[in-house]
Scaffold this motif. Sequence first.
Motif, short mmCIF file in Angstrom:
data_model
loop_
_atom_site.label_atom_id
_atom_site.label_comp_id
_atom_site.label_asym_id
_atom_site.label_seq_id
_atom_site.Cartn_x
_atom_site.Cartn_y
_atom_site.Cartn_z
N ASP A 275 -47.01 -15.06 -59.14
CA ASP A 275 -47.02 -16.43 -58.62
C ASP A 275 -45.90 -16.64 -57.60
N ARG A 276 -44.71 -16.12 -57.91
CA ARG A 276 -43.59 -16.29 -56.97
C ARG A 276 -43.84 -15.51 -55.68
N ALA A 277 -44.44 -14.34 -55.80
CA ALA A 277 -44.77 -13.56 -54.60
C ALA A 277 -45.79 -14.30 -53.74
N ALA A 278 -46.76 -14.94 -54.38
CA ALA A 278 -47.78 -15.68 -53.64
C ALA A 278 -47.18 -16.88 -52.91
N ARG A 279 -46.29 -17.61 -53.58
CA ARG A 279 -45.64 -18.75 -52.92
C ARG A 279 -44.81 -18.30 -51.72
N GLU A 280 -44.15 -17.17 -51.88
CA GLU A 280 -43.36 -16.63 -50.78
C GLU A 280 -44.26 -16.24 -49.61
N LEU B 130 -50.84 -7.61 -52.33
CA LEU B 130 -50.70 -8.82 -53.14
C LEU B 130 -52.06 -9.31 -53.63
N LEU B 131 -53.02 -9.42 -52.72
CA LEU B 131 -54.34 -9.92 -53.08
C LEU B 131 -55.02 -9.04 -54.12
N MET C 96 -45.40 -19.24 -47.60
CA MET C 96 -44.33 -19.75 -46.75
C MET C 96 -44.18 -18.90 -45.48
N TYR C 97 -44.29 -17.59 -45.64
CA TYR C 97 -44.20 -16.70 -44.47
C TYR C 97 -45.39 -16.88 -43.55
N LEU C 98 -46.59 -16.99 -44.11
CA LEU C 98 -47.78 -17.21 -43.28
C LEU C 98 -47.67 -18.52 -42.51
N ASP C 99 -47.29 -19.58 -43.19
CA ASP C 99 -47.17 -20.88 -42.54
C ASP C 99 -46.09 -20.89 -41.47
N SER C 100 -45.06 -20.09 -41.65
CA SER C 100 -43.93 -20.09 -40.73
C SER C 100 -44.10 -19.15 -39.55
N LEU C 101 -44.81 -18.03 -39.75
CA LEU C 101 -44.77 -16.94 -38.78
C LEU C 101 -46.10 -16.55 -38.15
N GLN C 102 -47.23 -16.80 -38.81
CA GLN C 102 -48.50 -16.31 -38.27
C GLN C 102 -48.89 -17.06 -37.00
N ARG C 103 -49.27 -16.32 -35.97
CA ARG C 103 -49.68 -16.90 -34.71
C ARG C 103 -51.15 -17.34 -34.77
N PRO C 104 -51.60 -18.17 -33.82
CA PRO C 104 -53.00 -18.63 -33.84
C PRO C 104 -54.04 -17.51 -33.86
N ASP D 181 -52.62 -20.44 -54.61
CA ASP D 181 -52.26 -19.97 -53.28
C ASP D 181 -53.21 -18.90 -52.74
N ARG D 182 -54.11 -18.44 -53.58
CA ARG D 182 -54.99 -17.35 -53.16
C ARG D 182 -55.84 -17.70 -51.93
N PRO D 183 -56.47 -18.89 -51.87
CA PRO D 183 -57.30 -19.20 -50.69
C PRO D 183 -56.51 -19.16 -49.38
N ARG D 184 -55.29 -19.68 -49.40
CA ARG D 184 -54.47 -19.67 -48.17
C ARG D 184 -54.11 -18.25 -47.76
N ILE D 185 -53.77 -17.42 -48.73
CA ILE D 185 -53.41 -16.04 -48.42
C ILE D 185 -54.62 -15.27 -47.91
N MET D 186 -55.76 -15.48 -48.54
CA MET D 186 -56.98 -14.81 -48.10
C MET D 186 -57.35 -15.24 -46.68
N GLU D 187 -57.16 -16.51 -46.38
CA GLU D 187 -57.43 -17.01 -45.03
C GLU D 187 -56.56 -16.30 -44.00
N GLY D 188 -55.26 -16.21 -44.29
CA GLY D 188 -54.34 -15.54 -43.37
C GLY D 188 -54.66 -14.06 -43.21
N TYR D 189 -55.02 -13.43 -44.32
CA TYR D 189 -55.37 -12.00 -44.31
C TYR D 189 -56.62 -11.76 -43.45
N LYS D 190 -57.67 -12.53 -43.68
CA LYS D 190 -58.92 -12.33 -42.95
C LYS D 190 -58.76 -12.62 -41.46
N LYS D 191 -57.95 -13.61 -41.15
CA LYS D 191 -57.70 -13.93 -39.74
C LYS D 191 -57.01 -12.77 -39.05
N MET D 192 -56.06 -12.16 -39.73
CA MET D 192 -55.36 -11.01 -39.17
C MET D 192 -56.31 -9.82 -39.00
N MET D 193 -57.11 -9.55 -40.02
CA MET D 193 -58.03 -8.41 -39.96
C MET D 193 -59.02 -8.55 -38.81
#
Length: 375
Positions: free
Chosen positions: A197-202, A241-242, A205-213, A251-263
């Motif tokens: 859970d703590r890894a997911a929250r972290e 992590l996933l 925060m990194y995705l929201d702060s650093l991922q580009r459009p 936090d899983r949906p947000r992380i999956m969204e960031g992951y798929k966008k990157m892929m």
Amino acid sequence: MKNIGIYVLCVVFVSGSAIAQSDKANLTTWPKGSSPEEIGKRVADRFIATPHPNFGRPTPPKTITYPEVCAWYGALTFEKESKNKKLKQALIDRFEPFFSTEASLVPIPDHVDYTVFGSIPLELYMQTKDQKYLYMGKSIADKQWGPPEGPRVKDESHVFYKMGHTWQTRLWIDDMFMITAVQAQAYRATGDQKYIDRAAREMVMYLDSLQRPNGLFYHAPDVPFFWGRGNGWMAAGTAELLRSLPQNNPDRPRIMEGYKKMMATLLQYQAADGMWRQLIDDAESWPETSSTGMFTFAMITGVKNGWLDKEVYGAAARKGWLALITYIEPNGDIREVCEGTNKKNDRQYYLDRKRLTGDMHGQAPVLWCATALMR
């Protein structure tokens, strides 16, 4: 009869095309000498034969370095999937001196690059059930979320700690492998959900702060370059992590969204030969193996877990693996690995980075890929 004949021909043509497409996305059958079992063994054996590295310097390291940790983790997971008892014992034997003659080499867990070391004893515990490994690994994972202490503490360390994040937060994209690796391992070893859970929250925060459009990540906010391995750490860390994050984690949906966008964006920048480049979106930069291995691992993991389209990303992963392994020397060393790299707002700086052979930054992702293909 004529219509029936046309129908049969169409069925044969469509079926043939489907089979051909499926072959391109095949992650189980490989040409001789290119299977994950064969490649993984070569690279793992090379790891066993290699003394503790020190970022290319001729002198021994003062503490175990994170590239070695990443390769060690890869060798352990490969050994687990391949059921290679000889390799398992060799990896245990390599670790044993840390309880005695090499105790001074165990990193102090006051920085993400040092704390990731805990992922090794946690894996050894899961494979052996020896409590000494659990004690060491768990204490390292716990200190990462404990109160700030030691000479590395900065003003922002206290801010992040009060927010519920690790005080070791730096907002460097490398962190999202280093932090998630040890915390995910602590979850796998103990079953205690607080770690994942703590890894997911972290990660959020990194995705929201650093991922580009476009889904990728600048090397730093003031360095607008999509450096390959920097993005590789994020790609591999997100997939790792996933792989263990419970489906009901908020936090899983947000992380999956960031992951798929990157892929999806990485898919666009894979070269025709299967490689990714030192600067991902720069066609004049050189094909680089550590980033290619990390992106390939992330895609293999996504396909195997059903997060990514099997035909599209399976084909990219297969092409990436077959390209990557052509850079492996007969002794198991991989070429064209970007040296350790700090940030600099200068394109030429990235193009001129040394290209190393046998560096653990490059050895590790090959082992991760071999493991992921065998899972």
